[in-house]
Write a protein that holds these residues in place. Structure first.
Motif, PDB file in Angstrom:
ATOM      1  N   ARG A 157     -50.949 -52.412 -47.959  1.00  0.00           N
ATOM      2  CA  ARG A 157     -51.315 -51.170 -48.647  1.00  0.00           C
ATOM      3  C   ARG A 157     -50.166 -50.729 -49.555  1.00  0.00           C
ATOM      4  NH1 ARG A 157     -56.332 -50.041 -48.463  1.00  0.00           N
ATOM      5  NH2 ARG A 157     -56.267 -47.786 -48.139  1.00  0.00           N
ATOM      6  N   VAL A 158     -50.509 -49.937 -50.547  1.00  0.00           N
ATOM      7  CA  VAL A 158     -49.506 -49.294 -51.394  1.00  0.00           C
ATOM      8  C   VAL A 158     -49.623 -47.789 -51.145  1.00  0.00           C
ATOM      9  CG1 VAL A 158     -48.784 -48.861 -53.776  1.00  0.00           C
ATOM     10  CG2 VAL A 158     -49.752 -51.098 -53.148  1.00  0.00           C
ATOM     11  N   HIS A 159     -48.485 -47.138 -50.986  1.00  0.00           N
ATOM     12  CA  HIS A 159     -48.467 -45.679 -50.770  1.00  0.00           C
ATOM     13  C   HIS A 159     -47.763 -45.029 -51.957  1.00  0.00           C
ATOM     14  CE1 HIS A 159     -46.784 -42.014 -48.380  1.00  0.00           C
ATOM     15  NE2 HIS A 159     -47.942 -41.716 -48.946  1.00  0.00           N
ATOM     16  N   ILE A 160     -48.438 -44.122 -52.623  1.00  0.00           N
ATOM     17  CA  ILE A 160     -47.840 -43.440 -53.782  1.00  0.00           C
ATOM     18  C   ILE A 160     -47.862 -41.932 -53.569  1.00  0.00           C
ATOM     19  CG2 ILE A 160     -48.129 -42.902 -56.239  1.00  0.00           C
ATOM     20  CD1 ILE A 160     -48.877 -45.717 -56.786  1.00  0.00           C
ATOM     21  N   VAL A 161     -46.699 -41.320 -53.805  1.00  0.00           N
ATOM     22  CA  VAL A 161     -46.599 -39.862 -53.807  1.00  0.00           C
ATOM     23  C   VAL A 161     -46.165 -39.444 -55.201  1.00  0.00           C
ATOM     24  CG1 VAL A 161     -45.355 -37.861 -52.874  1.00  0.00           C
ATOM     25  CG2 VAL A 161     -45.977 -39.763 -51.357  1.00  0.00           C
ATOM     26  N   LYS A 162     -46.885 -38.511 -55.801  1.00  0.00           N
ATOM     27  CA  LYS A 162     -46.507 -37.994 -57.117  1.00  0.00           C
ATOM     28  C   LYS A 162     -46.466 -36.474 -57.082  1.00  0.00           C
ATOM     29  CE  LYS A 162     -48.423 -41.707 -59.959  1.00  0.00           C
ATOM     30  NZ  LYS A 162     -48.952 -42.056 -61.286  1.00  0.00           N
ATOM     31  N   THR A 163     -45.349 -35.926 -57.585  1.00  0.00           N
ATOM     32  CA  THR A 163     -45.235 -34.483 -57.770  1.00  0.00           C
ATOM     33  C   THR A 163     -45.230 -34.235 -59.270  1.00  0.00           C
ATOM     34  OG1 THR A 163     -43.955 -34.347 -55.739  1.00  0.00           O
ATOM     35  CG2 THR A 163     -43.843 -32.446 -57.223  1.00  0.00           C
ATOM     36  N   SER A 164     -46.206 -33.482 -59.762  1.00  0.00           N
ATOM     37  CA  SER A 164     -46.359 -33.305 -61.212  1.00  0.00           C
ATOM     38  C   SER A 164     -46.425 -31.831 -61.571  1.00  0.00           C
ATOM     39  CB  SER A 164     -47.656 -33.970 -61.697  1.00  0.00           C
ATOM     40  OG  SER A 164     -47.745 -35.299 -61.248  1.00  0.00           O
ATOM     41  N   ARG A 165     -45.890 -31.522 -62.742  1.00  0.00           N
ATOM     42  CA  ARG A 165     -46.033 -30.173 -63.292  1.00  0.00           C
ATOM     43  C   ARG A 165     -47.035 -30.264 -64.437  1.00  0.00           C
ATOM     44  NH1 ARG A 165     -42.816 -27.471 -66.955  1.00  0.00           N
ATOM     45  NH2 ARG A 165     -41.333 -29.184 -66.845  1.00  0.00           N
ATOM     46  N   ILE A 166     -48.065 -29.428 -64.384  1.00  0.00           N
ATOM     47  CA  ILE A 166     -49.145 -29.513 -65.372  1.00  0.00           C
ATOM     48  C   ILE A 166     -49.159 -28.249 -66.219  1.00  0.00           C
ATOM     49  CG2 ILE A 166     -51.654 -29.699 -65.659  1.00  0.00           C
ATOM     50  CD1 ILE A 166     -51.434 -31.184 -62.779  1.00  0.00           C
ATOM     51  N   THR A 167     -49.097 -28.422 -67.547  1.00  0.00           N
ATOM     52  CA  THR A 167     -49.062 -27.291 -68.462  1.00  0.00           C
ATOM     53  C   THR A 167     -50.143 -27.460 -69.525  1.00  0.00           C
ATOM     54  OG1 THR A 167     -46.713 -27.930 -68.465  1.00  0.00           O
ATOM     55  CG2 THR A 167     -47.253 -25.835 -69.464  1.00  0.00           C
ATOM     56  N   GLU A 168     -50.848 -26.369 -69.830  1.00  0.00           N
ATOM     57  CA  GLU A 168     -51.823 -26.413 -70.926  1.00  0.00           C
ATOM     58  C   GLU A 168     -51.054 -26.222 -72.235  1.00  0.00           C
ATOM     59  OE1 GLU A 168     -55.106 -26.794 -70.213  1.00  0.00           O
ATOM     60  OE2 GLU A 168     -54.884 -26.574 -68.035  1.00  0.00           O
ATOM     61  N   VAL A 169     -51.223 -27.146 -73.186  1.00  0.00           N
ATOM     62  CA  VAL A 169     -50.576 -26.999 -74.490  1.00  0.00           C
ATOM     63  C   VAL A 169     -51.601 -27.288 -75.584  1.00  0.00           C
ATOM     64  CG1 VAL A 169     -48.287 -27.688 -73.644  1.00  0.00           C
ATOM     65  CG2 VAL A 169     -49.804 -29.425 -74.588  1.00  0.00           C
ATOM     66  N   THR A 170     -51.275 -26.872 -76.807  1.00  0.00           N
ATOM     67  CA  THR A 170     -52.070 -27.328 -77.948  1.00  0.00           C
ATOM     68  C   THR A 170     -51.110 -27.932 -78.955  1.00  0.00           C
ATOM     69  OG1 THR A 170     -51.935 -25.308 -79.250  1.00  0.00           O
ATOM     70  CG2 THR A 170     -53.763 -25.450 -77.670  1.00  0.00           C
ATOM     71  N   SER A 171     -51.648 -28.799 -79.782  1.00  0.00           N
ATOM     72  CA  SER A 171     -50.850 -29.464 -80.813  1.00  0.00           C
ATOM     73  C   SER A 171     -51.817 -29.813 -81.944  1.00  0.00           C
ATOM     74  CB  SER A 171     -50.211 -30.718 -80.208  1.00  0.00           C
ATOM     75  OG  SER A 171     -49.335 -31.327 -81.123  1.00  0.00           O
ATOM     76  N   PRO A 172     -51.430 -29.567 -83.214  1.00  0.00           N
ATOM     77  CA  PRO A 172     -52.437 -29.711 -84.276  1.00  0.00           C
ATOM     78  C   PRO A 172     -52.518 -31.087 -84.931  1.00  0.00           C
ATOM     79  CG  PRO A 172     -50.489 -28.648 -85.164  1.00  0.00           C
ATOM     80  CD  PRO A 172     -50.197 -28.923 -83.701  1.00  0.00           C
ATOM     81  N   ASN A 173     -53.750 -31.464 -85.310  1.00  0.00           N
ATOM     82  CA  ASN A 173     -53.962 -32.441 -86.365  1.00  0.00           C
ATOM     83  C   ASN A 173     -53.885 -31.651 -87.665  1.00  0.00           C
ATOM     84  OD1 ASN A 173     -54.597 -34.622 -84.624  1.00  0.00           O
ATOM     85  ND2 ASN A 173     -56.755 -34.023 -84.537  1.00  0.00           N
ATOM     86  N   VAL A 174     -53.194 -32.179 -88.665  1.00  0.00           N
ATOM     87  CA  VAL A 174     -53.102 -31.490 -89.952  1.00  0.00           C
ATOM     88  C   VAL A 174     -53.900 -32.283 -90.985  1.00  0.00           C
ATOM     89  CG1 VAL A 174     -51.580 -30.657 -91.778  1.00  0.00           C
ATOM     90  CG2 VAL A 174     -50.848 -30.541 -89.394  1.00  0.00           C
TER      91      VAL A 174
END
Ligand SMILES: [Zn+2]
Length: 396
Positions: free
Chosen positions: A158-175
């Motif tokens: 088996r493979v055991h993975i632990v991930k701690t993530s910070r999630i932020t809502e952002v916007t970024s434009p197509n010009v």
């Protein structure tokens, strides 16, 4: 015929230099998607397009930015003989998950992307991913060649993975810069010319430099786009043209995927995408239309009057923004070039040591005269697509 209309004036090499020098400056901090540096780059593109006389449309694209806390994350291999804790950077790299705290077990096949001798450019993978935010969640990890070989020799249960993530809502434009067509009927159709404006931002330091300036990838392509837009105004193309600087190409063509899902003009009015990912910044002897064989756009590449050669890497068609258009059924190509024999070592050395590295900056050898010649070739190609009575079609 239009191809024999007056030849366009030459594109000034200093203008390309000026755009690139601004966009690749350390002050813009590598133009990472959703960052202040990217926003400054977007404002610059808006100002340049507006000063050329185009109407500017800004399309805000929403993203979830995911930052992995590597110190609070881990990858373990579980075998009957015991548990091996892998070392980040040396054995694996990974990006964050959809939830702040992920703790899962699964098979090697499900969770690990093993390297092989053939695709083991670990340096590029590691420096392009580690410590950088991602914009698509993932449960898995990329494994370096040596660790991959060890896993193949002695597969864990088996493979055991632990991930701690910070999630932020952002916007970024197509010009988007809009140049209205001159033909009363064809002006309702649009040719897209695109180049991605984002790069990797700030990441792991290499030789004391942590800013991934993205001078060739892709300030050079945006510089070409801006000068092409300026030059096209006087050419009065029959169809309308959208000049688009896309966000979030590096995390997986996300800005262009958003655009084709939410086009700012009717989708069936978009006749083609001609994409630039890397201006041609060294002397070249022939043009390459990546994906040219898939549609009638292949013929348009010949409008530049240059030698056209087959693409040595057709599988790379899926690896930049033209792919989003093709997926949406819109004929698309990436325009690139074959270097001269003298320039080829430069291009190979760039791929090896500067691609997705902090050294892709303005201190490297760049031939602005060659870059200007490439913009002129592009102009003739875009013009032939914009002026052709028949719209571009897929051939298979
Ligand atoms: Zn690129």
């Amino acid at each position: 015929m239009f191809l024999f209309a007056a030849l366009p004036p030459p594109v000034p090499p200093p203008a390309l230099h000026a755009h690139m020098a601004f966009l690749a400056d350390d002050l813009l901090e590598g133009r990472g998607t959703g960052t202040r540096g990217y926003e400054i780059a977007a404002r610059y593109v808006e100002a340049s397009l507006a000063s050329s006389g185009l109407e500017v449309v800004r399309q805000e694209v929403p993203f979830r930015r995911i930052d992995l806390d590597e110190a609070a994350s881990r990858v373990e291999l579980i075998r009957a003989s015991g548990t091996t804790v892998l070392v980040p950077g040396r054995d694996y790299v990974m990006t964050g998950a959809a939830e702040p705290k992920l703790d899962i077990e699964g098979s090697v096949e499900k969770l690990l992307q093993l390297s092989t001798e053939k695709d083991s450019d670990w340096d590029v993978i590691e420096r392009s991913i580690r410590g950088m935010p991602s914009f698509t969640p993932s449960n898995g990890a990329w494994i370096a060649l040596e660790a991959s070989n060890a896993i193949r020799q002695d597969p864990p249960q088996r493979v055991h993975i632990v991930k701690t993530s910070r999630i932020t809502e952002v916007t970024s434009p197509n010009v988007i810069g809009v140049l209205r067509g001159s033909d009363p009927k064809l002006r309702e159709e649009y040719v897209v010319v695109s180049a991605h404006l984002d790069h990797l931002g700030i990441g792991k330091a290499v030789d004391g430099d942590a800013i991934y300036n993205g001078a060739i990838d892709n300030a050079s392509g945006v510089a070409a786009l801006l000068e092409l837009a300026r030059a096209m105004v006087d050419r009065k193309p029959r169809r309308s043209i959208l000049f688009i600087a896309f966000t979030a190409e590096e995390p997986g063509d996300l800005g262009s995927a958003y655009f084709v899902a939410h086009p700012t003009v009717p989708k069936n009015a978009i006749v083609a995408d001609i994409n630039i990912d890397g201006g041609s910044v060294w002397p070249y002897q022939a043009l390459i239309g990546r994906g040219a064989e898939k549609s009638t756009l292949g013929k348009a590449v010949e409008a530049a009057g240059k030698k056209v050669v087959p693409d040595p890497f057709p599988e790379k068609f899926t690896s930049s923004d033209q792919h989003s258009f093709a997926e949406a059924g819109i004929p698309a190509i990436l325009l690139t070039s074959q270097r001269t024999a003298e320039a080829r070592p430069l291009a190979l050395a760039w791929l090896k040591s500067r691609y997705h590295a902090p050294s892709d900056d303005m201190s490297q050898p760049i031939d602005f005269a060659a870059a200007a010649e490439f913009v002129r070739d592009l102009l003739l190609i875009v013009e032939s697509v914009a002026n052709d009575e028949r719209r571009a079609e897929w051939v298979r």
